[in-house]
Structure formats: structure tokens, C-alpha cells
Design an enzyme around this catalytic site. Structure first.
Site, PDB file in Angstrom:
ATOM      1  N   TYR A 225       0.820  -1.210   0.000  1.00 27.67           N
ATOM      2  CA  TYR A 225       0.000   0.000   0.000  1.00 27.67           C
ATOM      3  C   TYR A 225       0.852   1.258   0.000  1.00 27.67           C
ATOM      4  O   TYR A 225       1.949   1.260   0.533  1.00 27.67           O
ATOM      5  CB  TYR A 225      -0.899   0.026   1.244  1.00 27.67           C
ATOM      6  CG  TYR A 225      -2.010  -0.981   1.233  1.00 27.67           C
ATOM      7  CD1 TYR A 225      -2.314  -1.750   0.111  1.00 27.67           C
ATOM      8  CD2 TYR A 225      -2.771  -1.193   2.379  1.00 27.67           C
ATOM      9  CE1 TYR A 225      -3.335  -2.685   0.138  1.00 27.67           C
ATOM     10  CE2 TYR A 225      -3.804  -2.122   2.411  1.00 27.67           C
ATOM     11  CZ  TYR A 225      -4.072  -2.873   1.291  1.00 27.67           C
ATOM     12  OH  TYR A 225      -5.084  -3.788   1.330  1.00 27.67           O
TER      13      TYR A 225
ATOM     14  N   LEU B 206     -18.076  -1.632  -0.090  1.00 22.39           N
ATOM     15  CA  LEU B 206     -18.807  -0.634  -0.879  1.00 22.39           C
ATOM     16  C   LEU B 206     -18.433  -0.684  -2.361  1.00 22.39           C
ATOM     17  O   LEU B 206     -18.774   0.221  -3.119  1.00 22.39           O
ATOM     18  CB  LEU B 206     -18.559   0.775  -0.326  1.00 22.39           C
ATOM     19  CG  LEU B 206     -19.233   1.097   1.008  1.00 22.39           C
ATOM     20  CD1 LEU B 206     -18.868   2.506   1.471  1.00 22.39           C
ATOM     21  CD2 LEU B 206     -20.746   0.937   0.910  1.00 22.39           C
TER      22      LEU B 206
ATOM     23  N   GLY C 157     -16.652   2.172  -3.731  1.00 26.79           N
ATOM     24  CA  GLY C 157     -17.505   3.350  -3.594  1.00 26.79           C
ATOM     25  C   GLY C 157     -18.757   3.324  -4.436  1.00 26.79           C
ATOM     26  O   GLY C 157     -19.640   4.183  -4.274  1.00 26.79           O
TER      27      GLY C 157
ATOM     28  N   LEU D  31     -21.239   1.326  -4.289  1.00 30.14           N
ATOM     29  CA  LEU D  31     -22.408   1.077  -3.457  1.00 30.14           C
ATOM     30  C   LEU D  31     -22.680   2.195  -2.448  1.00 30.14           C
ATOM     31  O   LEU D  31     -23.572   2.066  -1.609  1.00 30.14           O
ATOM     32  CB  LEU D  31     -22.274  -0.271  -2.739  1.00 30.14           C
ATOM     33  CG  LEU D  31     -22.487  -1.490  -3.643  1.00 30.14           C
ATOM     34  CD1 LEU D  31     -22.019  -2.761  -2.963  1.00 30.14           C
ATOM     35  CD2 LEU D  31     -23.953  -1.603  -4.050  1.00 30.14           C
TER      36      LEU D  31
ATOM     37  N   GLY E 123     -23.466   4.987  -3.796  1.00 31.78           N
ATOM     38  CA  GLY E 123     -24.419   5.707  -4.638  1.00 31.78           C
ATOM     39  C   GLY E 123     -23.860   6.943  -5.299  1.00 31.78           C
ATOM     40  O   GLY E 123     -24.545   7.587  -6.102  1.00 31.78           O
ATOM     41  N   LYS E 124     -22.588   7.275  -5.017  1.00 31.17           N
ATOM     42  CA  LYS E 124     -22.072   8.551  -5.530  1.00 31.17           C
ATOM     43  C   LYS E 124     -21.800   8.537  -7.035  1.00 31.17           C
ATOM     44  O   LYS E 124     -21.617   9.606  -7.633  1.00 31.17           O
ATOM     45  CB  LYS E 124     -20.814   8.957  -4.769  1.00 31.17           C
ATOM     46  CG  LYS E 124     -19.628   8.028  -4.923  1.00 31.17           C
ATOM     47  CD  LYS E 124     -18.494   8.508  -4.028  1.00 31.17           C
ATOM     48  CE  LYS E 124     -17.284   7.588  -4.055  1.00 31.17           C
ATOM     49  NZ  LYS E 124     -16.234   8.039  -3.122  1.00 31.17           N
TER      50      LYS E 124
END
Length: 351
Positions: free
Chosen positions: A53, A241, A244, A246, A248-249
């Protein structure tokens, strides 16, 4: 916050885990420290990182995330207040070209020991609670590959027994408390378990499996969930998510500035037409339940019996606060049934 056992390791982890893969790329060192302070203050006792990372990985940012956590540990002196997980990177074609991960990364004894010692130094700690194999050394189906129709038997990989022996030595030396797998298959998990059973006095059991799991990718339920439930090797769910999606953005073609998909178009794993159609169906389920899509997605993952912890990530404290609250919500039986109804019609659109 509720805690759950990490397999048979004797370690208890919070229902939510703080993911760190944006630190060093989308987040600065000070922002990483703020997230760590906030997470611990709000009941999270589990932090997950990796030598590779931040993501997307490259030679210029390699290991920055561990370094940020290490500087926080050095300043706060709270090492015994939380469970720390890290990972050794598996082989990558990118590393073969650039050769920046230990001069060639595999799971040989020498490489595992070198990687673990380097992580300990960067993290400024004497021990790692959970040391994970980030992805299999052998060729198999992971990182978006759902099926497997053939294998290349000519490609060598380190024997499971040798890997387990090395990890057992690290446990005996006190450098790690337990080991886990990641992006692994049911066959792989059972082979590591078999290695333990043939030499239980030295080879520890795998404590957990960190694989993707979310409303758009429930493939873990096919085979691996039975292993988790019967063998006490629970899932640490990542991407709850779906990058991201999920939250909704990205609905209706939106692409918010500085969002992950705006910055890194390569992360299109959860954005195919079937996945986006499923998102709209799940958004309707959430609306009917009177909750946000984020809450629906995170609470669903946390409701599964085979999940020990749900790995949430954020690029700011507002997102982190929302995710912590959403991840602790409970879904009704009717809402869970509605989720399954969508899944029956649009099954695993984004492996």
C-alpha cells in the site's frame, strides 16, 4: 462496538476494521493519523494494511502506508490498544518489470522473513497481530476472475508446508501472533489447513481469509463460506462498498471530483452495466427500508455469520464517521429478503 473472534487465534477484532490503502496516495500522513485517532475513539480496534500500500501501487509510494502507521504508533504509544494486520505481497508482473518489491517477491522462506522484518521496522512495532499472504503465489482465480477452467502446471510455487513452517517460526519468535490468507480460493484455504493438521505443533492454523465481498460480488458464498463456517476461518471482507459504487455517488453517470474512479479509471471492476443495474435495484431496496444505500451495503456484509470484520475505508473523517455508523446498523428480515431477491435476478455481476 461488537467484537468477534478471529478464528481460533484467540484474538478478538471489532466488527469494523479500518482499511488504509489510500494513505500515501489520496491521504497525507496527518490525515492518516486523524483517521487512526478517530477510529479508535469510535470503537474500532482493528487496523489493516499491507507492504504494497497505497493503491494503486507503484515504486514511488511503495510502503508509505506502513510508514504512516509506524509514525503514529511512535507518537501515540498505543500499540497494545489495537489489533494490527499487514500483508506480504505476492508475485506481480509489474514487479518483474520494475523489480522494486524486495528484488523479486514470492513466498519462499527468505522472502517471507525479509518482508515481515521490513514491515515490523516500518510499523515501528515488535509484533504484527495478523500477517497475511496478500494473494496466492500460484496462478488461480482472484482479482476479478470468477471462474477457472484450466491451470498452468508448469508454473512453480512454494509448497504450502514450507510457507506454513516459515509462518510458524515467526509465531514462535513473537514477530506475528497469527497468519491469514487473502484473495484465496477454497482449495488454497483447505491446503493450508491440511498443512497445519499434519504438523499442528509447529504450523499454526490460518486464522482468516481477506477476500472481496459485497452486494455486487457474493462469490465468497460459493464454497468459501462453508469453509469459514465449518473450519472457523472467518472472512475479513474488503471492498464492502465496491470501490464506492455502493455508496451511490456514481449513480446516473456521476463522477465526483477527486473520487477514486475519477482519479483512477483502471478501477472499473464494479462499474459494468450489470453492476450498475444492480446498484439501482439495491438503491430501491434501501429507499423502501428508509436507509441509505451505504447503510444497506455495509450492514448486509456485517450481518453474515462467516464475517469476522468488515474493512471500511475513507478519504475523509466525514466519510469514516458515516461508514462506522452504517456498518453497525441492523437490517430487518424483510430487507434481507429483498436483497436476496435482487441477488437471485442479478447474481454476482462484478466478480
Amino acid at each position: 462496538m461488537e467484537t468477534r473472534p478471529l478464528g481460533r487465534s484467540g484474538i478478538q477484532v471489532s466488527k469494523l476494521c479500518l482499511g488504509t490503502m489510500t494513505w500515501g496516495e489520496q491521504n497525507s500522513e496527518s490525515e492518516a493519523h486523524e483517521q487512526l485517532d478517530f477510529a479508535l475513539a469510535n470503537g474500532i480496534n482493528f487496523i489493516d494494511t499491507a507492504e504494497m500500500y497505497p493503491v494503486p501501487p507503484n515504486r514511488h509510494t511503495y510502503t508509505l502506508t506502513e510508514q504512516y502507521i509506524g509514525s503514529w504508533i511512535q507518537r501515540r504509544r498505543r500499540r497494545d490498544d489495537f489489533v494490527l494486520a499487514s500483508k506480504i505481497a505476492g508475485p506481480t508482473s509489474a514487479n518483474k518489470m520494475e523489480n522494486y518489491i524486495r528484488g523479486g517477491n514470492d513466498f519462499s522462506r527468505a522472502q517471507i522473513i525479509e518482508a515481515c522484518n521490513a514491515s515490523l521496522k516500518r510499523l515501528k512495532t515488535d509484533y504484527i497481530d495478523l500477517y497475511q499472504l496478500h494473494w496466492p503465489e500460484r496462478g488461480t482465480n482472484f482479482f476479478g476472475r470468477l471462474g477457472l477452467s484450466d491451470i498452468d502446471t508448469a508454473l512453480p510455487f512454494t509448497p504450502f508446508e514450507e510457507i506454513a513452517d516459515t509462518l510458524g517460526d515467526l509465531v514462535k519468535q513473537g514477530k506475528i501472533r497469527a497468519y491469514g490468507l487473502s484473495n484465496e480460493t477454497a482449495w488454497g484455504v483447505m491446503r493450508y489447513l491440511n498443512a497445519h493438521e499434519h504438523k499442528p505443533e509447529h504450523r499454526p492454523r490460518p486464522a482468516s481469509v481477506q477476500n472481496p465481498y459485497n452486494l455486487l460480488n457474493r462469490s465468497y458464498e460459493v464454497g468459501l463460506s462453508e469453509v469459514s463456517l465449518r473450519e472457523d476461518i472467518p472472512l475479513l471482507a474488503y471492498s464492502p462498498l465496491a470501490f464506492g459504487v455502493l455508496s451511490g455517488k456514481y449513480r446516473h453517470g456521476a463522477l465526483p471530483e477527486n473520487s477514486r474512479l475519477a482519479l483512477y479509471p483502471r478501477f472499473g471492476r464494479y462499474s459494468n452495466p450489470q453492476g450498475l443495474a444492480a446498484v439501482e435495484r439495491y438503491a430501491a431496496v434501501a429507499q423502501e427500508a428508509g436507509i441509505s444505500l451505504t447503510t444497506l451495503a455495509l450492514a448486509f456484509v456485517g450481518s453474515r455469520r462467516f464475517v469476522a470484520s468488515n474493512i471500511i475505508g475513507a478519504t475523509n473523517l466525514a466519510q469514516l464517521a458515516e461508514n462506522i455508523a452504517a456498518g453497525q446498523a441492523e437490517l430487518s428480515a424483510d430487507t434481507l429478503a429483498a436483497i436476496d431477491a435482487v441477488h437471485t435476478e442479478i447474481s454476482n455481476p462484478c466478480p
